[in-house]
Enzyme design. Structure first.
Site, PDB file in Angstrom:
ATOM      1  N   SER A 155       0.789  -1.228   0.000  1.00  0.00           N
ATOM      2  CA  SER A 155       0.000   0.000   0.000  1.00  0.00           C
ATOM      3  C   SER A 155       0.828   1.288   0.000  1.00  0.00           C
ATOM      4  O   SER A 155       1.485   1.590  -0.971  1.00  0.00           O
ATOM      5  CB  SER A 155      -0.942  -0.064   1.204  1.00  0.00           C
ATOM      6  OG  SER A 155      -1.953   0.876   1.066  1.00  0.00           O
TER       7      SER A 155
ATOM      8  N   ASP B  45      -6.270   2.555  -2.186  1.00  0.00           N
ATOM      9  CA  ASP B  45      -7.318   2.457  -1.163  1.00  0.00           C
ATOM     10  C   ASP B  45      -7.429   3.705  -0.299  1.00  0.00           C
ATOM     11  O   ASP B  45      -8.220   3.735   0.642  1.00  0.00           O
ATOM     12  CB  ASP B  45      -7.187   1.181  -0.308  1.00  0.00           C
ATOM     13  CG  ASP B  45      -5.911   1.103   0.500  1.00  0.00           C
ATOM     14  OD1 ASP B  45      -5.130   2.068   0.475  1.00  0.00           O
ATOM     15  OD2 ASP B  45      -5.703   0.067   1.164  1.00  0.00           O
TER      16      ASP B  45
ATOM     17  N   THR C 217       2.239  -1.052  10.352  1.00  0.00           N
ATOM     18  CA  THR C 217       2.666  -1.287   8.967  1.00  0.00           C
ATOM     19  C   THR C 217       4.127  -0.895   8.728  1.00  0.00           C
ATOM     20  O   THR C 217       4.686  -1.226   7.688  1.00  0.00           O
ATOM     21  CB  THR C 217       1.816  -0.477   7.962  1.00  0.00           C
ATOM     22  OG1 THR C 217       1.980   0.912   8.264  1.00  0.00           O
ATOM     23  CG2 THR C 217       0.349  -0.848   8.027  1.00  0.00           C
TER      24      THR C 217
HETATM   25  C1  G16 Z   1      -3.126   0.607   6.476  1.00  0.00           C
HETATM   26  C2  G16 Z   1      -4.462   0.419   7.152  1.00  0.00           C
HETATM   27  C3  G16 Z   1      -4.992   1.755   7.619  1.00  0.00           C
HETATM   28  C4  G16 Z   1      -3.959   2.426   8.515  1.00  0.00           C
HETATM   29  C5  G16 Z   1      -2.597   2.503   7.823  1.00  0.00           C
HETATM   30  C6  G16 Z   1      -1.498   2.971   8.751  1.00  0.00           C
HETATM   31  O1  G16 Z   1      -3.304   1.429   5.364  1.00  0.00           O
HETATM   32  O2  G16 Z   1      -5.358  -0.188   6.253  1.00  0.00           O
HETATM   33  O3  G16 Z   1      -6.176   1.532   8.309  1.00  0.00           O
HETATM   34  O4  G16 Z   1      -4.351   3.712   8.859  1.00  0.00           O
HETATM   35  O5  G16 Z   1      -2.223   1.215   7.367  1.00  0.00           O
HETATM   36  O6  G16 Z   1      -1.415   2.086   9.839  1.00  0.00           O
HETATM   37  P1  G16 Z   1      -0.296   2.190  10.912  1.00  0.00           P
HETATM   38  O7  G16 Z   1      -0.369   3.569  11.473  1.00  0.00           O
HETATM   39  O8  G16 Z   1      -0.622   1.138  11.925  1.00  0.00           O
HETATM   40  O9  G16 Z   1       1.022   1.984  10.232  1.00  0.00           O
HETATM   41  P2  G16 Z   1      -2.592   1.109   3.982  1.00  0.00           P
HETATM   42  O10 G16 Z   1      -3.190   2.104   3.048  1.00  0.00           O
HETATM   43  O11 G16 Z   1      -1.113   1.298   4.183  1.00  0.00           O
HETATM   44  O12 G16 Z   1      -2.955  -0.312   3.721  1.00  0.00           O
END
Ligand code: G16
Length: 548
Positions: free
Chosen positions: A69, A285, A506
């Protein structure tokens, strides 16, 4: 399937997708995500898990999306999609993590344990849809996922390069043919078709203009808009930038995450003053809007703005259709700007709830309403409608008074334009354009609804981000000891000061969010909180600084 057939699970692992790293990997905010070269065995094993999940769901289709993503090019990841197109049920995340981390030698026995634990009938058919983003490491990982599916005698169907929400949509349609046709074309037919239908009903007027600039983050979303562009019959004039190629790198200094976090325009886009620009992320997304004014100042319209725009317009239509008994609510996270929450409760008079980061949390909270609007400030969100809401609106569209019918018919088009399975940049783009067109508004008028509190986000690298625990939808930090006290004391020193910290699911970082009544205060508060994280949570490397 007799247990002896599980031998092939080990054989495929050893011969084709061996576990070459001992680094522990955890199912995070949106699946597994790390450097692409550490992922092949994980993705193979998710192929196995998807088959087991499909059988537990009586052979309904499960999705596997290969993507990281918003992360940069060297990363990759895998997200699992449940039969209704939503994220994998949370109770299975622990199973996914276990399966991803066992040694190759223990894989066969662990697979057998999992099958017993979830009581999967291995004699059933199993179907798995596989999609991938544009990363050069994705085809190899998609092949590993397909091998995992084949190893357990499931049927993989590969979709090639699609946006994450397109795969979610196809999974949903495959399991529920009333939702649409499970193909990329079926997606365009439903979502873009609904937009074109709405355009017939809403002539362009006022300050709205049909030109939209788009930053495609050099990812899949821009490529798909390039396909859609040709079919729009001039209703929307898409000027696309950062479509990949020409040396542009995925998400690097462009895309929704860059624009939102750095509060800067992306590279690679030509700007005209006051021109509406939409910025997508790498797998399509997320979406945020912005414009540059005549003094070259950037004005951001993020997920909070999109949520309030959609919630207010749908409320208006429900009122016109005389369907106000349908309960509309909005779901946000701690990242929502305080001014947006105030506007939602005090001006829109819509109930709002706050949940932990991650679409999976927002989606479930939104299902509590007849019409649930959910958005993260980072631009990830959608609207979900209950079966009862759809039934009521359809009935009014057929049997209501003329004005009611008109509003209800428009609402039905809006429901069709919405990818209810997950946040979807393309569907959200058409929804935003619909509301601005219906209201004859330009971006400045959209921005004028309320004034954001200045905010700042920072990342801090620590030895082990798991030392951070939180409660109260991540608004309070419960460990390490003393950190919350420092955050609260610092926030109290700034007018309208609010700050929190949480471990990213992430990226290998701790995230810091701060807002206050001036940008200077928000920056200072963010830097102070980042320093507190660095001191108390085992910071490594350089002291965190505010990006210039
Ligand atoms: C994903 C999740 C989102 C989240 C983002 C960041 O987004 O689907 O809900 O806000 O990660 O998450 P974190 O702060 O835990 O790193 P994406 O667009 O990267 O798949």
């Amino acid at each position: 399937m007799p247990p002896s057939s599980l031998r092939v699970v080990y054989a495929f692992a050893r011969e084709m997708h061996p576990k070459t790293s001992d680094v522990f990997i955890q199912y995070g905010t949106a699946g597994f995500r790390t450097k692409a070269n550490l992922l092949e065995h994980v993705v193979y094993r998710m192929g196995l898990l998807a088959v087991i999940r499909s059988r537990v769901k009586n052979g309904r289709t499960i999705g596997i999306m290969i993507t990281a993503s918003h992360n940069l090019e060297p990363d990759n990841g895998v997200k699992l999609v449940d039969p209704d197109g939503e994220m994998l049920e949370q109770s299975w995340e622990e199973i996914a993590t276990r399966l991803a981390n066992v040694s190759d030698n223990d894989l066969e026995s662990t697979t057998e344990q999992v099958i017993k634990q979830v009581n999967a009938d291995m004699a059933l058919k199993a179907s798995v849809f596989i999609g991938m983003d544009t990363r050069y490491t994705s085809p190899r990982l998609a092949a590993a996922a397909a091998n995992g599916v084949i190893a357990l005698k499931g049927t993989p169907k590969e979709f090639g390069i699609v946006t994450t929400p397109q795969l979610h949509f196809c999974v949903k349609c495959r399991n529920d043919n009333t939702y649409g046709t499970p193909t990329e074309e079926g997606y365009y037919e439903k979502i873009v078709g609904a937009f074109k239908k709405v355009c017939q009903k809403l002539p362009v007027y006022g300050e709205y203009n049909t030109t939209l600039y788009v930053d495609g983050a050099n990812g899949v979303g821009g490529k798909k808009l390039n396909i859609i562009r040709k079919s729009l019959d001039g209703e929307l004039d898409l000027n696309l930038y950062n479509l990949g190629g020409n040396g542009g790198k995925l998400n690097l200094n462009c895309g929704a995450d860059f624009v939102k976090v750095s509060q800067k325009p992306p590279v690679g886009v030509e700007h005209a003053p006051f021109q509406r620009v939409a910025s997508l992320d790498g797998d399509g997304d997320r979406i945020v809007y912005y414009y540059i004014d005549d003094k070259e100042k950037m004005h951001l319209l993020d997920g909070d703005r999109i949520a309030t725009l959609l919630a207010s317009y749908v409320t208006e239509l429900l009122r016109a259709a005389e369907a106000t008994h349908l309960k509309l609510g909005l779901v946000q996270t701690a990242y929502a700007n305080g001014a947006s929450t105030k506007y939602i409760t005090e001006e829109l008079k819509v109930p709002v709830s706050c949940v932990k980061t991650g679409v999976k949390h927002l989606h479930h909270a939104a299902l509590e309403y007849d019409v649930g609007v959910y958005f993260e400030a980072n631009g990830h969100g959608t609207v979900v409608y209950s079966a009862e809401a759809k039934k009521t609106i359809s009935k009014i569209a057929e049997e209501g008074e003329p004005e009611q019918r008109k509003a209800a018919q428009l609402l039905l088009d809006i429901v069709d334009m919405t990818n209810e399975t997950v946040g979807d940049a393309i569907s959200d783009l058409f929804l935003v354009e619909t509301v601005l067109r219906a209201r004859g508004q330009n971006v400045r008028q959209w921005l004028a609804a309320y004034t954001d509190l200045p905010c700042r986000q920072l990342k801090v690298t620590v030895k082990d981000r798991n030392v951070i625990s939180t409660s109260d939808a991540e608004r309070l930090c419960t460990s390490p000891a003393g950190l919350q006290a420092r955050v609260s004391a610092q926030a109290a020193r700034h007018g309208s000061g609010r700050a929190f910290v949480r471990a990213s699911g992430t990226e290998d970082v701790v995230r810091v969010y701060a807002e206050a009544d001036t940008q200077e205060s928000a920056d200072k508060l963010a830097a102070e909180v980042a320093q507190a994280v660095f001191d108390l949570a085992g910071g490594v490397g350089d002291r965190p600084e505010i990006p210039a």
